[in-house]
Scaffold this motif. Sequence first.
Motif, mmCIF file in Angstrom:
data_model
loop_
_atom_site.group_PDB
_atom_site.id
_atom_site.type_symbol
_atom_site.label_atom_id
_atom_site.label_comp_id
_atom_site.label_asym_id
_atom_site.label_seq_id
_atom_site.Cartn_x
_atom_site.Cartn_y
_atom_site.Cartn_z
ATOM 1 N N GLY A 40 35.793 -10.421 -22.458
ATOM 2 C CA GLY A 40 36.383 -9.159 -22.905
ATOM 3 C C GLY A 40 37.851 -9.105 -22.548
ATOM 4 N N SER A 41 38.563 -8.239 -23.244
ATOM 5 C CA SER A 41 40.014 -8.194 -23.102
ATOM 6 C C SER A 41 40.483 -7.043 -22.227
ATOM 7 C CB SER A 41 40.651 -8.058 -24.493
ATOM 8 O OG SER A 41 40.189 -6.876 -25.141
ATOM 9 N N ASN A 42 39.583 -6.241 -21.698
ATOM 10 C CA ASN A 42 39.991 -5.061 -20.936
ATOM 11 C C ASN A 42 40.513 -5.462 -19.563
ATOM 12 O OD1 ASN A 42 40.351 -2.391 -20.203
ATOM 13 N ND2 ASN A 42 38.282 -2.202 -19.393
ATOM 14 N N ARG A 43 41.813 -5.384 -19.378
ATOM 15 C CA ARG A 43 42.418 -5.692 -18.092
ATOM 16 C C ARG A 43 42.442 -4.442 -17.224
ATOM 17 N NH1 ARG A 43 47.907 -4.030 -17.785
ATOM 18 N NH2 ARG A 43 48.686 -3.176 -19.734
ATOM 19 N N SER A 44 42.767 -4.608 -15.965
ATOM 20 C CA SER A 44 42.898 -3.476 -15.050
ATOM 21 C C SER A 44 44.361 -3.056 -14.948
ATOM 22 C CB SER A 44 42.398 -3.856 -13.654
ATOM 23 O OG SER A 44 41.031 -4.201 -13.687
ATOM 24 N N GLU A 45 44.575 -1.741 -14.879
ATOM 25 C CA GLU A 45 45.881 -1.190 -14.533
ATOM 26 C C GLU A 45 45.663 -0.176 -13.428
ATOM 27 O OE1 GLU A 45 49.648 1.195 -16.527
ATOM 28 O OE2 GLU A 45 48.628 -0.399 -17.654
ATOM 29 N N ILE A 46 46.332 -0.379 -12.302
ATOM 30 C CA ILE A 46 46.091 0.456 -11.134
ATOM 31 C C ILE A 46 47.389 1.137 -10.700
ATOM 32 C CG2 ILE A 46 44.109 -0.866 -10.320
ATOM 33 C CD1 ILE A 46 45.949 -2.280 -8.326
ATOM 34 N N THR A 47 47.239 2.371 -10.195
ATOM 35 C CA THR A 47 48.338 3.103 -9.582
ATOM 36 C C THR A 47 48.034 3.205 -8.094
ATOM 37 O OG1 THR A 47 48.783 4.360 -11.588
ATOM 38 C CG2 THR A 47 49.597 5.277 -9.518
ATOM 39 N N LYS A 84 45.797 -10.486 -11.327
ATOM 40 C CA LYS A 84 45.594 -11.680 -12.147
ATOM 41 C C LYS A 84 45.194 -11.243 -13.558
ATOM 42 C CE LYS A 84 40.742 -12.182 -10.781
ATOM 43 N NZ LYS A 84 39.710 -13.005 -10.147
ATOM 44 N N GLU A 85 45.140 -12.175 -14.468
ATOM 45 C CA GLU A 85 44.566 -11.983 -15.799
ATOM 46 C C GLU A 85 45.143 -10.762 -16.520
ATOM 47 O OE1 GLU A 85 40.322 -14.131 -14.817
ATOM 48 O OE2 GLU A 85 40.460 -11.967 -14.585
ATOM 49 N N ASP A 86 46.486 -10.687 -16.548
ATOM 50 C CA ASP A 86 47.203 -9.668 -17.305
ATOM 51 C C ASP A 86 47.113 -8.271 -16.696
ATOM 52 O OD1 ASP A 86 48.978 -9.292 -19.462
ATOM 53 O OD2 ASP A 86 47.394 -8.404 -20.687
ATOM 54 N N CYS A 87 46.687 -8.145 -15.449
ATOM 55 C CA CYS A 87 46.601 -6.832 -14.815
ATOM 56 C C CYS A 87 47.980 -6.364 -14.352
ATOM 57 C CB CYS A 87 45.628 -6.877 -13.630
ATOM 58 S SG CYS A 87 43.925 -7.213 -14.141
ATOM 59 N N PHE A 88 48.114 -5.052 -14.179
ATOM 60 C CA PHE A 88 49.416 -4.460 -13.856
ATOM 61 C C PHE A 88 49.230 -3.393 -12.785
ATOM 62 C CE2 PHE A 88 53.044 -1.629 -14.403
ATOM 63 C CZ PHE A 88 54.091 -2.531 -14.541
ATOM 64 N N MET A 89 50.243 -3.252 -11.925
ATOM 65 C CA MET A 89 50.200 -2.254 -10.855
ATOM 66 C C MET A 89 51.475 -1.421 -10.852
ATOM 67 S SD MET A 89 49.811 -2.716 -6.701
ATOM 68 C CE MET A 89 51.225 -3.822 -6.538
ATOM 69 N N ASN A 90 51.306 -0.094 -10.727
ATOM 70 C CA ASN A 90 52.392 0.815 -10.375
ATOM 71 C C ASN A 90 52.231 1.144 -8.895
ATOM 72 O OD1 ASN A 90 53.643 1.696 -13.118
ATOM 73 N ND2 ASN A 90 51.437 1.821 -13.449
ATOM 74 N N ALA A 91 53.193 0.772 -8.056
ATOM 75 C CA ALA A 91 53.058 0.954 -6.607
ATOM 76 C C ALA A 91 54.258 1.723 -6.069
ATOM 77 C CB ALA A 91 52.948 -0.395 -5.913
ATOM 78 N N GLN A 92 53.978 2.857 -5.412
ATOM 79 C CA GLN A 92 55.046 3.701 -4.890
ATOM 80 C C GLN A 92 54.724 4.152 -3.469
ATOM 81 O OE1 GLN A 92 56.327 6.824 -7.603
ATOM 82 N NE2 GLN A 92 55.489 5.708 -9.340
ATOM 83 N N ASN A 93 55.719 4.017 -2.591
ATOM 84 C CA ASN A 93 55.681 4.589 -1.238
ATOM 85 C C ASN A 93 54.515 4.071 -0.400
ATOM 86 O OD1 ASN A 93 57.940 6.188 -1.935
ATOM 87 N ND2 ASN A 93 56.600 7.717 -2.841
ATOM 88 N N ASN A 94 54.211 2.786 -0.525
ATOM 89 C CA ASN A 94 53.204 2.139 0.313
ATOM 90 C C ASN A 94 53.877 1.380 1.457
ATOM 91 O OD1 ASN A 94 50.657 2.472 -1.522
ATOM 92 N ND2 ASN A 94 52.233 1.647 -2.884
ATOM 93 N N VAL A 95 53.093 1.073 2.490
ATOM 94 C CA VAL A 95 53.563 0.265 3.616
ATOM 95 C C VAL A 95 52.699 -0.990 3.698
ATOM 96 C CG1 VAL A 95 53.876 0.136 6.109
ATOM 97 C CG2 VAL A 95 54.406 2.259 4.889
#
Length: 276
Positions: free
Chosen positions: A209-216, A232-243
Motif C-alpha cells: 500500500g502507498s499510505n505513508r505516515s505523517e506525524i506532528t 523511512k518510506e516517504d514518511c514526513f515529520m513536523n517537529a517543533q519545540n522538542n528536546v
Amino acid sequence: TTLFFDAGAGIVVQQGGRLLAEGTENERIRMTNTPGSSARWQGIEFRDSLEDSRLCYVDMEYGDGQGESIRIDRSQVLIDNVTWAGTDETILELDHPSLIVRNSVFPGIDSGETVHGEHIEGNEYLIFEGNIFGVNTSNDDVMDFLGADWPGPIVQVLNNIFLGGGDDGLDFDGTDAYIEGNLFTNFHLNTSRTTTCSAIATGKPQSGGSNRSEITVVRNVFFDLDHAVLLKEDCFMNAQNNVFVGITEAAIQLNEVGGTGVSGPGKGAYLDGNIF
C-alpha cells in the motif's frame, strides 16, 4: 467492590450493550481471579458496541486469558485511571476503536506489544493522554498501530511517559499522528532481529500500500535513546519545540540502515525551535 472470575470466564459486551464500571479515587473496582487459583480469566471484550462504555478507577489482575486484557472491536470505550497487574501479555488489542485512554498505568510486559491495533476512520478516534507505559522487554513495540489517514481521524498521543523497551516506543506504519508533551526514555535495541530502536518509528504498511505516515511532534522530551525518530518510506515529520538529549546514535534517522524490507528513505522533516 471486587469481582472474582473463574478460569475461562470473562466479560463480553456486544452490540447494543454497554459496560459501566465506575469507581472513584478512594473506592476502586478490582477485577481478579478466584482466590486460591493461579488460572487466568478471559478479560474484557467489546464487540460492535458503540454505546458509552466506561472503565474508571479499575484495577485488572490476571485477566489476559484471551491473549490480551482488553479487546476493543468497533466499539466506544473510555478507560480512565486503570491499572493492570499479573500479566505479561498485550494489554489492549484494537480494531476500529473509538477509544480514549487517560491517567492509566500500563505494566512492563515481556510478550507482544503493550498496545496493538489497526484502523480508525469516519467518526472513530484513538487518544492516549496522561498515561505511564512500563518497560516492554518482549523485544516488540510499546504501541503498534496501523491505519489512520488525515483528513480523517488520526492517532493522538498526549502527555504520556514511556519508560523504555528493546524495540520502538511508537510504531506507526501508514498512520498519521499528533504527538505532544510526552517523555520518551530508555529505548535501546535488545533483539537479534535486523532492525533499529527508536522512540517513534514510521513507515508504510508492511502488507503493501502507498499510505505513508505523517506525524506532528511537539513539546516532547527524548532522553537516553538509540534513536528518537525513524522516518523511512516517504514518511514526513513536523517537529517543533522538542528536546533531544542523550541520543547514542541518531536523533532522526531518515532511512533504516540495516533494516529488512525497507523500501526507501523518508520524505523529510520540518524542524522549528528544537534543542539537540
